[in-house]
Design an enzyme around this catalytic site. Structure first.
Site, short mmCIF file in Angstrom:
data_model
loop_
_atom_site.label_atom_id
_atom_site.label_comp_id
_atom_site.label_asym_id
_atom_site.label_seq_id
_atom_site.Cartn_x
_atom_site.Cartn_y
_atom_site.Cartn_z
N SER A 1 0.77 -1.32 -0.57
CA SER A 1 0.16 0.44 -0.08
C SER A 1 0.66 1.50 -0.19
O SER A 1 1.93 1.22 0.19
CB SER A 1 -0.70 -0.29 1.11
OG SER A 1 -1.76 -1.08 1.60
N GLU B 1 -3.00 -13.48 2.13
CA GLU B 1 -3.53 -12.34 3.10
C GLU B 1 -5.17 -12.58 3.51
O GLU B 1 -4.99 -12.56 5.01
CB GLU B 1 -3.66 -11.08 3.16
CG GLU B 1 -3.42 -10.20 4.26
CD GLU B 1 -3.50 -8.63 3.06
OE1 GLU B 1 -3.05 -7.39 3.86
OE2 GLU B 1 -3.14 -8.16 2.06
#
Length: 388
Positions: free
Chosen positions: A136, A251
């Site tokens: 991110s 994830e």
């Protein structure tokens, strides 16, 4: 469908329990069921955590589902779930290595070269090296393919410049899973490369982000002319999106939990009885809704296990499980604070810590909004969101 343990599963559960009883201490009920608080990062905690992971690896309990040639036991997904269920009753630092063992490990097994696997997988599994995720960015979170951190080729090295954020445990990690843009002229999902990054490389600055619960689990990471060997590229250059998808699927599977949160709900019901709140029809209704979420998650996880057994990867149900796990933590901790009243808001209250962590679960591993789009488009077959 018979969802009870088969004779083989019952034997495996007994094996798990016997080893854990001999090597770990059972956890006393604390009422704290947050996730971020389990990422212990003080120096003493890291020493204890690494020793625990090494003992698991030596006894064959680390990387259970990894193939035997990579140090695992080739265990079934259900056996991993059984171990997760049993270890949840013990006071051990399991979560610290989740990103490495459950995300980086499967990605490297699927996409890395034999040389890379030989270098990275053994110390990863034993806890000698901790991994973090560097995906991110400030302008590329939900829309990850918009990432701008760039890597430019210079002989046998890539020179990396840019910034990442929300990197769990980056301040104590040895390696990172780094996504960079290596072809700025390629289409959005192309031109991205997945790199294994040594976090001690010159030019890397890690800044912990202070959270409202007092911890610093997340970090922002800056790269200034960071040089990375080309041998650390996993998969093909400019084809890192495919590698990243493997990481992201694992994830969401990890965030979904793959087990019902029975202990948390049992503790919540016990709290309601202790405070006499179980006689309140509104509290009883909300308790029933929390229990409903718990059972829904359990059966949803069985569907995911079926996908993994058949294909080796979790299906889109992982997105639903992750979404509902975040909702369960928020609802359960919020109800606990309402039952406790003003005392629940006192600093140091275990349920308060859980409630303060709950919003993070709605962001990490895919925001609620993005997951709803995935569910609508890929599971329900609804029209795709319009693109600018």
């Amino acid at each position: 469908m018979d969802l009870s343990d088969s004779p083989e599963e019952a034997a495996f559960r007994s094996e798990c329990r016997t080893w854990l009883d001999a090597n770990a201490t059972r956890r006393t009920a604390s009422g704290e069921y947050g996730v971020l608080s389990l990422f212990r990062s003080a120096p003493d905690d890291l020493v204890v955590a690494k020793a625990w992971q090494a003992s698991k690896a030596d006894a064959g309990w680390a990387g259970l589902t990894w193939p035997a040639e990579y140090g695992g036991r080739g265990a079934s997904p259900m056996q991993q779930v059984i171990f997760n269920q049993e270890v949840a009753a013990f006071d051990v630092p399991e979560v610290l290595f989740a990103i490495g063992v459950l995300m980086a490990g499967p990605t490297l097994i699927a996409h890395a070269t034999p040389e890379q696997q030989a270098r990275w997988l053994p110390p990863l599994r034993r806890g000698e090296e901790i991994w973090c995720q560097l995906f991110s960015e400030p302008d590329a979170g939900s829309d990850l393919a918009s990432l701008k951190t760039k890597a430019e080729r210079d002989g046998d090295e890539w020179v990396v410049n840019g910034q990442k954020v929300w990197s769990s445990g980056a301040q104590y990690s040895d390696w990172g899973m780094l996504l960079v843009r290596t072809d700025p002229d390629a289409q959005k999902h192309a031109g991205i490369t997945w790199i294994g990054l040594d976090m001690r490389t010159p030019g890397i600055t890690v800044r912990p982000l202070k959270q409202m619960n007092g911890g610093a689990h997340f970090n922002e990471v800056f790269f200034e002319d960071v040089r990375v060997p080309t041998a650390h590229v996993v998969g093909d250059v400019n084809a890192g999106w495919t590698v990243a998808i493997t990481t992201l699927l694992n994830e969401r599977l990890m965030a979904g939990g793959l087990l019902g949160q029975d202990e948390m709900v049992d503790s919540l019901i016990a709290l309601a009885k202790e405070r006499g709140a179980n006689r309140d029809p509104l509290v009883r209704d909300r308790l029933a809704r929390v229990l409903e979420l718990t059972h829904t998650l359990r059966y949803l996880n069985y569907r995911m296990l079926t996908d993994i057994s058949r294909t080796g990867m979790p299906g889109p149900e992982a997105s639903i499980a992750k979404l509902m796990t975040a909702r369960l933590y928020a609802n359960a901790s919020d109800l606990a604070l309402r039952i406790l009243g003003p005392a629940g808001a006192a600093c140091g209250s275990p349920w308060q810590a859980s409630r303060l962590e709950a919003p993070a679960l709605r962001i990490g591993g895919g925001t609620d909004e993005v997951l709803k789009n995935i569910i609508g488009e890929r599971i329900l077959g609804l029209p795709r969101e319009p693109k600018p």
